[in-house]
Scaffold this motif. Structure first.
Motif, PDB file in Angstrom:
ATOM      1  N   THR A 117      -2.537  12.296  -8.987  1.00 40.87           N
ATOM      2  CA  THR A 117      -2.250  11.945  -7.609  1.00 40.87           C
ATOM      3  C   THR A 117      -1.646  10.636  -7.725  1.00 40.87           C
ATOM      4  O   THR A 117      -0.592  10.292  -6.966  1.00 40.87           O
ATOM      5  CB  THR A 117      -3.572  12.038  -6.683  1.00 40.87           C
ATOM      6  N   VAL A 118      -2.423   9.733  -8.478  1.00 42.36           N
ATOM      7  CA  VAL A 118      -1.818   8.259  -8.252  1.00 42.36           C
ATOM      8  C   VAL A 118      -0.741   8.046  -8.962  1.00 42.36           C
ATOM      9  O   VAL A 118       0.419   7.509  -8.627  1.00 42.36           O
ATOM     10  CB  VAL A 118      -3.036   7.448  -9.048  1.00 42.36           C
ATOM     11  N   LYS A 119      -0.441   8.984 -10.322  1.00 40.28           N
ATOM     12  CA  LYS A 119       0.813   8.824 -10.917  1.00 40.28           C
ATOM     13  C   LYS A 119       2.113   9.329 -10.438  1.00 40.28           C
ATOM     14  O   LYS A 119       3.053   8.618  -9.979  1.00 40.28           O
ATOM     15  CB  LYS A 119       0.624   9.757 -12.164  1.00 40.28           C
ATOM     16  N   GLU A 120       1.774  10.418  -9.433  1.00 38.31           N
ATOM     17  CA  GLU A 120       2.884  11.011  -8.704  1.00 38.31           C
ATOM     18  C   GLU A 120       3.459   9.857  -7.509  1.00 38.31           C
ATOM     19  O   GLU A 120       4.521   9.725  -7.487  1.00 38.31           O
ATOM     20  CB  GLU A 120       2.203  12.393  -8.008  1.00 38.31           C
ATOM     21  N   VAL A 121       2.451   9.229  -6.771  1.00 36.82           N
ATOM     22  CA  VAL A 121       2.932   8.430  -5.953  1.00 36.82           C
ATOM     23  C   VAL A 121       3.527   7.255  -6.492  1.00 36.82           C
ATOM     24  O   VAL A 121       4.499   6.591  -5.830  1.00 36.82           O
ATOM     25  CB  VAL A 121       1.667   7.970  -5.028  1.00 36.82           C
ATOM     26  N   LEU A 122       3.248   6.833  -7.543  1.00 34.12           N
ATOM     27  CA  LEU A 122       3.547   5.426  -8.208  1.00 34.12           C
ATOM     28  C   LEU A 122       5.270   5.848  -8.820  1.00 34.12           C
ATOM     29  O   LEU A 122       5.938   5.227  -8.565  1.00 34.12           O
ATOM     30  CB  LEU A 122       2.954   5.090  -9.335  1.00 34.12           C
ATOM     31  N   GLY A 123       5.281   7.200  -9.193  1.00 33.16           N
ATOM     32  CA  GLY A 123       6.649   7.434  -9.654  1.00 33.16           C
ATOM     33  C   GLY A 123       7.465   7.601  -8.535  1.00 33.16           C
ATOM     34  O   GLY A 123       8.711   7.067  -8.257  1.00 33.16           O
ATOM     35  N   LYS A 124       7.007   8.224  -7.272  1.00 31.85           N
ATOM     36  CA  LYS A 124       7.805   8.524  -6.256  1.00 31.85           C
ATOM     37  C   LYS A 124       8.310   7.197  -5.442  1.00 31.85           C
ATOM     38  O   LYS A 124       9.268   7.049  -5.140  1.00 31.85           O
ATOM     39  CB  LYS A 124       6.837   9.217  -4.950  1.00 31.85           C
ATOM     40  N   PHE A 125       7.522   6.119  -5.490  1.00 32.15           N
ATOM     41  CA  PHE A 125       7.595   5.007  -4.705  1.00 32.15           C
ATOM     42  C   PHE A 125       8.386   3.970  -5.679  1.00 32.15           C
ATOM     43  O   PHE A 125       8.685   2.750  -5.162  1.00 32.15           O
ATOM     44  CB  PHE A 125       6.246   4.348  -4.049  1.00 32.15           C
ATOM     45  N   GLN A 126       8.248   4.206  -7.111  1.00 36.34           N
ATOM     46  CA  GLN A 126       8.832   3.278  -7.734  1.00 36.34           C
ATOM     47  C   GLN A 126      10.368   3.394  -7.891  1.00 36.34           C
ATOM     48  O   GLN A 126      11.099   3.674  -8.844  1.00 36.34           O
ATOM     49  CB  GLN A 126       8.319   3.349  -9.249  1.00 36.34           C
ATOM     50  N   VAL A 127      11.140   3.039  -6.673  1.00 35.27           N
ATOM     51  CA  VAL A 127      12.450   3.259  -6.440  1.00 35.27           C
ATOM     52  C   VAL A 127      13.108   1.907  -6.228  1.00 35.27           C
ATOM     53  O   VAL A 127      14.282   1.765  -6.573  1.00 35.27           O
ATOM     54  CB  VAL A 127      12.467   4.199  -5.212  1.00 35.27           C
ATOM     55  N   ALA A 128      12.532   0.959  -5.674  1.00 38.81           N
ATOM     56  CA  ALA A 128      13.296  -0.220  -5.296  1.00 38.81           C
ATOM     57  C   ALA A 128      13.179  -0.982  -6.741  1.00 38.81           C
ATOM     58  O   ALA A 128      12.049  -1.577  -6.783  1.00 38.81           O
ATOM     59  CB  ALA A 128      12.772  -0.859  -4.104  1.00 38.81           C
ATOM     60  N   PRO A 129      14.008  -1.122  -7.498  1.00 35.61           N
ATOM     61  CA  PRO A 129      13.949  -1.963  -8.817  1.00 35.61           C
ATOM     62  C   PRO A 129      13.937  -3.276  -8.493  1.00 35.61           C
ATOM     63  O   PRO A 129      14.683  -4.017  -7.737  1.00 35.61           O
ATOM     64  CB  PRO A 129      15.278  -1.631  -9.603  1.00 35.61           C
ATOM     65  N   LEU A 178       0.952  -1.350   0.194  1.00 28.82           N
ATOM     66  CA  LEU A 178      -0.005   0.051  -0.077  1.00 28.82           C
ATOM     67  C   LEU A 178       0.809   1.201  -0.030  1.00 28.82           C
ATOM     68  O   LEU A 178       1.825   1.524   0.881  1.00 28.82           O
ATOM     69  CB  LEU A 178      -0.865   0.001   1.249  1.00 28.82           C
ATOM     70  N   LEU A 179       0.696   2.160  -0.928  1.00 31.90           N
ATOM     71  CA  LEU A 179       1.086   3.424  -0.937  1.00 31.90           C
ATOM     72  C   LEU A 179       0.306   4.358  -0.548  1.00 31.90           C
ATOM     73  O   LEU A 179      -0.724   4.591  -1.016  1.00 31.90           O
ATOM     74  CB  LEU A 179       1.743   3.579  -2.509  1.00 31.90           C
ATOM     75  N   PRO A 180       0.778   5.292   0.147  1.00 28.19           N
ATOM     76  CA  PRO A 180      -0.212   6.250   0.608  1.00 28.19           C
ATOM     77  C   PRO A 180      -0.524   7.497  -0.166  1.00 28.19           C
ATOM     78  O   PRO A 180       0.579   7.882  -0.750  1.00 28.19           O
ATOM     79  CB  PRO A 180       0.240   6.910   1.999  1.00 28.19           C
ATOM     80  N   ILE A 181      -1.919   7.976  -0.722  1.00 30.34           N
ATOM     81  CA  ILE A 181      -1.969   8.940  -1.504  1.00 30.34           C
ATOM     82  C   ILE A 181      -2.684  10.012  -0.898  1.00 30.34           C
ATOM     83  O   ILE A 181      -3.492   9.859   0.135  1.00 30.34           O
ATOM     84  CB  ILE A 181      -2.739   8.721  -2.803  1.00 30.34           C
TER      85      ILE A 181
END
Ligand code: ADP
Ligand code: MG
Length: 618
Positions: A324-336, A225-228
């Motif tokens: 909103t959703v795009k931002e959080v997905l971008g922000k958290f797509q960090v652990a490859p 779960l990623l918070p938005i």
């Protein structure tokens, strides 16, 4: 403060759409749960027998009813919640039609026990097929205990219409989820045929989602779960969306509006667009999205079972949701996820709350452009600090930690130290091995701690350019460069109209174009990042591509234009790169939040684990 129910004036009563309130046992569940919530209950117990056919019972510890109210509550249009026609606009309180209990009492045998806190004795009312059989004082707990027995006992046609127990029970559970997911502050219990199936203690939103669904699926919900959160004048959004890698065939997808569940296929599309290049076709992400808008912007056709709602500003809300959703997905797509096979992959830790936050320290040259060959002092051996490069790669993880810990503080979600995995260590670049090797002028090979890293050079550069252009747009810099000799673009009337439509977006991304006579546009400048490209050919392609796609918002138009621009002007496969070009490319790639997938969703990097290589030599 004893008698609080008022009969609706006729005018209001007529405003209320007629309709079947109770279609199946699940409708009773919904109405009774909502009433208990409206009565400010802290604890609500739902008891079901026989998928609701023999019994639906709700016991709450809410404010209860007086003798008069207890009797009145079964009258049609008896409600304590509406007094004026204007109140109809507000759907903030959940039930307000004053017809649920009346409808239920008409088609079932109902027993009500209720007591207000200040009263010594409570009330018992027995009613069936709208006829009152008993009404007396009794000893009972504070709150309301309402049992609905033998549903449709006097409407055999409705009874036959009911589906199998399994189906009706799943409708009941769905209603239960829709209610409990909005009220984590209330303790809920569900008993099915004497067995307790849900015991949901008071918690926060994330805890509630986790408690409801962790029992149903093997994977722990919490880790995906990623918070938005977005607060705008028009709309507040909060909730959680799942990391793309957890998407499955069937998903839990919930929208709530002002505390009520709603279905909204159009908004659903916005969420799915945000995931577009991140998930495979056929799988779906879980999401739990809570919207809050001024009730006067909503058109609730007050049909009792209506879960679809019309909004006044649907397009604007669509864009806000998408962003909103795009931002959080971008922000958290960090652990490859460098694993080749998603099945059985370790759970990616969401955050480590005790991780120190270090700012990124990558050395890079922002004005570097691999096409601009004059820029690169050829054959100069560069000193590249791989350790810093590695720091750059991990610091993105830390940034997400920071974001999360801020959120945790705000939301009062207690952080749980997560499972440590090797994932974040996968990208450790070997300090002693600094060389890159270009394979077939298309792939860059380099050694990392856990094996051999292969980078697709075109997609890597595509990602870098795309992120850069998007950032410039977000920062509202119009990255334009003038061209020496303005070029003329001649079009047919149809195409001219299309260009006019996307002209604001073209200007936004850095084109400098103006209309210059009938069906002619003059191109004075192009986006600064673009080199070695004919502006006219590029524009023609953009116009062509954009007309194929039905695009909803200006944001998406810009994004699609940038996608084309970045793809066109990024290094193609087959181009030979110098050592310094390769180093810069890798450094810039790992500064991108998403360095795993290209903007069109293709893999940029592959890791061949060392053990796989050594296996080949056994
Ligand atoms: P509505 O919820 O639309 O007002 P209902 O038919 O569901 O209409 O309920 C009628 C009235 O009965 C409510 O307005 C409320 O005053 C009272 N009532 C129903 N259930 C409860 C409950 N669990 N606790 C206290 N009051 C209740
Ligand atoms: Mg109600």
């Amino acid at each position: 403060m004893s008698d609080i129910i008022n009969l609706l004036p006729d005018a209001v009563a007529n405003q209320i759409a007629a309709g079947e309130v109770i279609q199946r046992p699940a409708s009773v569940v919904k109405e009774l749960l909502e009433n208990a919530i409206d009565a400010d209950a802290k604890k609500i117990k739902l008891i079901i027998q026989d998928a609701g056919n023999t019994l639906v019972q709700v016991i709450d510890d809410g404010k209860g009813m007086s003798m008069t109210d207890a009797r009145m509550s079964f009258e049609r249009h008896a409600t304590s919640k509406i007094k004026e026609a204007d109140d109809l606009l507000s759907i903030r309180t959940m039930g307000f039609r004053g017809e649920a209990l009346a409808s239920i009492a008409a088609i079932a045998q109902v027993e009500l026990k209720t007591r207000q806190e200040q009263d010594e004795l409570g009330v018992f009312v027995e009613i069936a097929g709208s006829r009152v059989f008993k009404q007396e004082h009794i000893q009972t707990d504070k709150g309301t205990n309402l049992a609905v027995k033998s549903l449709f006992f006097n409407v055999p046609a409705r009874r036959r219409f009911l589906k199998s127990h399994t189906t009706e029970m799943s409708h009941i559970r769905n209603e239960f989820y829709r209610v409990v997911l909005v009220h984590p502050e209330i303790h809920f219990e569900l008993f099915e045929d004497g067995v307790e199936t849900f015991q949901l203690l008071e918690t926060n939103l994330k805890g509630r989602i986790e408690n409801v669904f962790s029992t149903l699926s093997k994977k722990r919900m919490e880790q995906q779960l990623l918070p938005i959160q977005t607060d705008s004048q028009l709309l507040k959004v909060k909730g959680f969306v799942a990391r793309p890698e957890f998407a499955q065939k069937s998903a839990h997808q919930y929208f709530f509006i002002n505390g009520r569940y709603m279905r909204h296929p159009y908004f659903h599309k916005a969420v799915m667009v945000a995931y577009e290049q991140l998930i495979k076709p056929g799988v779906n992400p879980n999401y739990f999205i809570y919207l809050e808008v001024d009730p006067s912007f909503i058109d609730v056709n007050i049909h009792p079972s209506k879960t679809e709602i019309k909004f006044e500003n649907e397009r604007a809300i669509w864009s806000i949701l998408l962003a909103t959703v795009k931002e959080v997905l971008g922000k958290f797509q960090v652990a490859p996820s460098l694993d080749f096979d998603q099945e059985g992959a370790p759970d990616i830790p969401v955050y480590q709350y005790d991780t120190k936050i270090t700012p990124p320290k990558v050395n890079f040259n922002p004005s570097y452009n691999p096409f601009d060959t004059a820029f690169v002092p050829k054959k100069t051996k560069v000193e590249y600090d791989w350790e810093q490069l590695y720091e750059g790669a991990t610091s993105k993880k830390n940034m997400s930690n920071q974001y999360l810990s801020e959120f945790v503080e705000k939301q009062d979600i207690s952080p749980t130290p997560d499972v440590e995995t090797d994932m974040q260590k996968e990208l450790l670049f070997e300090e002693e091995k600094k060389d890159c090797y270009q394979f077939r002028n298309s792939y860059i090979l380099t050694s990392v701690k856990s094996g051999l890293l292969i980078i697709h050079q075109h997609r890597a550069h595509f990602r870098i350019l795309f992120d850069k252009l998007m950032k410039q747009i977000q920062d509202k810099k119009r990255p334009s460069q003038q061209i020496l000799f303005p070029e003329m673009l001649e079009l047919d009337t149809n195409t001219t109209d299309r260009v006019r439509k996307i002209l604001p977006e073209l200007l936004y991304v850095g084109f400098d174009i103006e209309e210059f006579g009938k069906n002619v546009f003059k191109v004075n400048g192009i986006p600064a990042e673009l080199v070695n490209i004919s502006p006219i050919a590029l524009l023609e392609e953009i116009i062509d591509k954009l007309s194929e796609i039905k695009i909803e918002t200006s944001y998406l138009v810009k994004e699609k234009i940038v996608l084309l621009l970045a793809k066109k002007s990024s290094i193609q496969n087959g181009k030979s790169l110098t050592d310094i070009e390769m180093s810069e490319l890798i450094a810039n790639l790992f500064r991108c939040e998403n360095h795993v997938y290209s903007p069109d969703g293709k893999s940029i990097i592959q890791l061949i684990p060392e053990r796989d290589i050594s296996l080949k030599f056994q």
